[in-house]
Design a protein around this motif. Sequence first.
Motif, PDB file in Angstrom:
ATOM      1  N   HIS A  52       0.792  -1.205   0.061  1.00  0.00           N
ATOM      2  CA  HIS A  52       0.151  -0.030  -0.064  1.00  0.00           C
ATOM      3  C   HIS A  52       0.976   1.340   0.045  1.00  0.00           C
ATOM      4  O   HIS A  52       1.955   1.354   0.486  1.00  0.00           O
ATOM      5  CB  HIS A  52      -1.057  -0.158   1.260  1.00  0.00           C
ATOM      6  N   LYS A  53       0.700   2.194  -0.640  1.00  0.00           N
ATOM      7  CA  LYS A  53       1.228   3.585  -0.616  1.00  0.00           C
ATOM      8  C   LYS A  53       1.506   4.069   0.615  1.00  0.00           C
ATOM      9  O   LYS A  53       2.501   4.897   0.919  1.00  0.00           O
ATOM     10  CB  LYS A  53       0.669   4.393  -1.932  1.00  0.00           C
ATOM     11  N   PHE A  54       0.240   4.263   1.266  1.00  0.00           N
ATOM     12  CA  PHE A  54       0.272   5.260   2.550  1.00  0.00           C
ATOM     13  C   PHE A  54       1.494   4.840   3.434  1.00  0.00           C
ATOM     14  O   PHE A  54       2.327   5.634   3.852  1.00  0.00           O
ATOM     15  CB  PHE A  54      -0.888   5.378   3.098  1.00  0.00           C
ATOM     16  N   PRO A  55       1.397   3.513   3.875  1.00  0.00           N
ATOM     17  CA  PRO A  55       2.552   3.228   4.820  1.00  0.00           C
ATOM     18  C   PRO A  55       4.205   3.303   4.370  1.00  0.00           C
ATOM     19  O   PRO A  55       4.902   3.635   4.927  1.00  0.00           O
ATOM     20  CB  PRO A  55       2.481   1.618   5.003  1.00  0.00           C
ATOM     21  N   LEU A  56       4.405   3.192   2.911  1.00  0.00           N
ATOM     22  CA  LEU A  56       5.590   3.205   2.602  1.00  0.00           C
ATOM     23  C   LEU A  56       6.143   4.509   2.301  1.00  0.00           C
ATOM     24  O   LEU A  56       7.110   5.058   2.611  1.00  0.00           O
ATOM     25  CB  LEU A  56       5.687   2.557   1.266  1.00  0.00           C
ATOM     26  N   VAL A  57       4.873   5.681   1.698  1.00  0.00           N
ATOM     27  CA  VAL A  57       5.226   6.843   1.632  1.00  0.00           C
ATOM     28  C   VAL A  57       5.370   7.602   2.730  1.00  0.00           C
ATOM     29  O   VAL A  57       6.288   8.756   3.129  1.00  0.00           O
ATOM     30  CB  VAL A  57       3.973   7.575   0.790  1.00  0.00           C
ATOM     31  N   SER A  58       4.906   7.125   3.786  1.00  0.00           N
ATOM     32  CA  SER A  58       5.012   7.869   5.417  1.00  0.00           C
ATOM     33  C   SER A  58       6.346   7.935   5.874  1.00  0.00           C
ATOM     34  O   SER A  58       6.545   8.733   6.471  1.00  0.00           O
ATOM     35  CB  SER A  58       3.820   7.139   6.297  1.00  0.00           C
ATOM     36  N   ARG A  59       7.230   6.764   5.658  1.00  0.00           N
ATOM     37  CA  ARG A  59       8.485   6.487   6.314  1.00  0.00           C
ATOM     38  C   ARG A  59       9.487   6.321   5.127  1.00  0.00           C
ATOM     39  O   ARG A  59      10.749   6.620   5.803  1.00  0.00           O
ATOM     40  CB  ARG A  59       8.334   5.301   6.994  1.00  0.00           C
ATOM     41  N   SER A  60       9.315   6.249   3.983  1.00  0.00           N
ATOM     42  CA  SER A  60      10.431   6.070   2.931  1.00  0.00           C
ATOM     43  C   SER A  60      10.542   7.293   2.155  1.00  0.00           C
ATOM     44  O   SER A  60       9.408   7.761   1.300  1.00  0.00           O
ATOM     45  CB  SER A  60      10.353   4.959   1.975  1.00  0.00           C
ATOM     46  N   GLY A  61      11.500   8.296   2.205  1.00  0.00           N
ATOM     47  CA  GLY A  61      11.730   9.479   1.471  1.00  0.00           C
ATOM     48  C   GLY A  61      11.796   9.134   0.023  1.00  0.00           C
ATOM     49  O   GLY A  61      11.453   9.704  -0.924  1.00  0.00           O
ATOM     50  N   LYS A  62      12.384   8.022  -0.246  1.00  0.00           N
ATOM     51  CA  LYS A  62      12.645   7.614  -1.608  1.00  0.00           C
ATOM     52  C   LYS A  62      11.403   7.125  -2.475  1.00  0.00           C
ATOM     53  O   LYS A  62      11.039   7.579  -3.407  1.00  0.00           O
ATOM     54  CB  LYS A  62      13.667   6.618  -1.720  1.00  0.00           C
ATOM     55  N   ILE A  63      10.613   6.405  -1.843  1.00  0.00           N
ATOM     56  CA  ILE A  63       9.392   5.870  -2.513  1.00  0.00           C
ATOM     57  C   ILE A  63       8.205   7.124  -2.572  1.00  0.00           C
ATOM     58  O   ILE A  63       7.744   7.391  -3.365  1.00  0.00           O
ATOM     59  CB  ILE A  63       8.660   4.922  -1.634  1.00  0.00           C
ATOM     60  N   ARG A  64       8.410   8.003  -1.450  1.00  0.00           N
ATOM     61  CA  ARG A  64       7.549   9.268  -1.632  1.00  0.00           C
ATOM     62  C   ARG A  64       8.154   9.973  -2.927  1.00  0.00           C
ATOM     63  O   ARG A  64       6.967  10.823  -3.558  1.00  0.00           O
ATOM     64  CB  ARG A  64       7.712  10.179  -0.325  1.00  0.00           C
ATOM     65  N   ARG A  65       9.434  10.270  -3.197  1.00  0.00           N
ATOM     66  CA  ARG A  65       9.803  11.170  -4.150  1.00  0.00           C
ATOM     67  C   ARG A  65       9.573  10.441  -5.401  1.00  0.00           C
ATOM     68  O   ARG A  65       8.889  11.000  -6.343  1.00  0.00           O
ATOM     69  CB  ARG A  65      11.002  11.400  -3.956  1.00  0.00           C
ATOM     70  N   LEU A  66       9.349   9.023  -5.465  1.00  0.00           N
ATOM     71  CA  LEU A  66       9.129   8.410  -6.843  1.00  0.00           C
ATOM     72  C   LEU A  66       7.631   8.529  -6.994  1.00  0.00           C
ATOM     73  O   LEU A  66       7.278   8.908  -8.261  1.00  0.00           O
ATOM     74  CB  LEU A  66       9.510   6.876  -6.633  1.00  0.00           C
ATOM     75  N   VAL A  67       6.760   8.356  -5.924  1.00  0.00           N
ATOM     76  CA  VAL A  67       5.495   8.557  -6.262  1.00  0.00           C
ATOM     77  C   VAL A  67       4.765   9.860  -6.730  1.00  0.00           C
ATOM     78  O   VAL A  67       4.072  10.254  -7.546  1.00  0.00           O
ATOM     79  CB  VAL A  67       4.458   8.101  -4.930  1.00  0.00           C
ATOM     80  N   ALA A  68       5.684  11.003  -6.111  1.00  0.00           N
ATOM     81  CA  ALA A  68       5.347  12.391  -6.399  1.00  0.00           C
ATOM     82  C   ALA A  68       5.748  12.786  -7.779  1.00  0.00           C
ATOM     83  O   ALA A  68       5.053  13.650  -8.296  1.00  0.00           O
ATOM     84  CB  ALA A  68       5.833  13.293  -5.491  1.00  0.00           C
TER      85      ALA A  68
END
Length: 643
Positions: A52-68
């Motif tokens: 799920h996106k929310f748990p990963l994006v909440s704590r991983s800066g790299k995944i947050r940047r890739l999704v954005a």
Amino acid sequence: MGVATVTELKQSISGKRTFRPSLISRHANEWPPTDVSSDLTVEVGTSSFALHKFPLVSRSGKIRRLVAEAKDAKLARLSLHGTPGGAPAFELAAKFCYGVHVDVTVANVAMLRCAAHYLQITDDFSDKSLELRAEAFLRDAVLPSIASSVAVLRSCEALLPAAEDVGLVPRLIAAVATNVCKEQLTSGLSKLDQCAQLKPAAAFADLDPPADWWGKSVAALGLDFFQRLLSAVKAKGLKQETVTRILINYAQNALHGLMARDVHRCGGADADAVKKQRAVVEAIVGLLPAQSRKSPVPMAFLSGLLKTSMAVSASSICRADLEKRIGMQMDQAILEDILIAAGAAVGAPAGQQHALYDTDVVARIFSVFLNLDDDHNEEDDGFDYDSPRSPKQSLLVKAAKLLDSYLAEVALDSNILPSKFISLAELLPDHARVVTDGLYRAVDIFLKVHPNIKEAERYRLCKAIDCQRLTPDACSHAAQNERLPVQMAVQVLYFEQLRLRSAIQAGGGSSMGGHDGAVFFGCAAAAASVQGSVNMRSGSGVGSGAMSPRDNYASVRRENRELKLEVARMRMRLTDLEKDHVSMKRELVRVGPANRLLRGLARSLGRLFRMRPAAEPGLQQLGAKATADAKVLFQRRRRHSIS
């Protein structure tokens, strides 16, 4: 139901985002979560994770940047193939993002630390990050322990270059070096306390390392990490004995099963293995303690490294270093250490036979040994080098025995060149051999295996033997050895006559008793046995009348007649030899400059044969008896060939 939209994710990039308490409690004990359908598939290597996106994006800066940064607002697939540690590391990191408890251990701490750095699960994006947990475990449980540090360092080999980027490798190496030196100091103090309590003989009775010694675990490291670690501990002051022990363990582990006969057949995939072996050998040689006569490196280990370096075609600098070390520690060498197999010559035809042993290497090693005085005189201050009891002379004598044994071994090789064998025989100075029987034996074997060598080479090879230092047994064998040049046979007979003449002259002032004269000359075994039996009877209390003086006198007269006959035969034999020598001298006058030596020997032998002992008849009988006894022993020794 706990799933965030893309718009909400983009709005939360600038700040930290935490789980809602309901979501944390819902997924704290299950993996993977099943009550909510996944909206993001993450690919790591050959594995795929439906998350799920929310748990990963909440704590991983790299995944947050890739999704954005994704152009598709409904991004459903993400590739993270560069994750250090691969799928296992990403799974642990994802569990941490979901709030599932993750055990940090020695086996996975390096993987978690590198994955946290790659996925940016740091304090910049969430509180109590994975990076912080891994650093705390390293600080408290890994770095203070040598064994744990070595184990984590070994796991870092599969995490390069990420382990280098986070500074994990240098920190572990520095920690091991520091802890090793502390342990060395502590163990040294404890040994001093034990030595103060124990007797001197038992103080150092057992210095073997324990079974869980940290140096054994170092042998499992890769070559690069091993070099860096050992260089660090050497710089910290680790003892040379400990460094040597570590190197031996590593060499046994890394070079196990290497066979020289297989190396020369290497091709294809085997060539890569040989290349690795070559790198290991050169690295180990570069890490050896300083060159010294008192180096703690065992001779067997140096010899094995030299043989392996030649098998894998190591650099000339590496081989020269090993040759010098062996030459400096020549007093520890045995025959097995210098029997180095020779490879096929470069450019030689495939079917051509080559020598079994590499004599050039042995010649260089002995040259190093002979030239040690120029650089290491300070170690032998206070000794007279010319004295027969000096350390220098004792080392030379030991080296001469070793070289003679080596010559006897390589003489059996029918493919060795006479020039190489001769150069080895002439390598040591004359005073190195107190007795030349070993060299004579090696030369005799060589002449037997190589019957077709040139006469000039035969003469030069035999010239290296000092006939004056041959024992009586060797002289008896040499005088009847048909493989030797005539010049050497004549020389042996000449020196034997000089010895006999000196013995007769020295015995002129001694007692004229028959038994005493026979014992002095060493040529009357029967008389010696008679004297021994008389002494035994007198010592045991048995009366001396067991053999009457009349019988004893008759026995001596009978032996005297036999000895006179033997003397007459020996004179006839010497006369024949002199005639043969004169005829051969006339034939060799036109051959070369050796005629002067033969002419001098002929004059000396002639004067010797014309001599008559000017003494009373009793002394003449004594000399004749001793000469005849020498002939008897000469004939008996002929049966026992040295070769």
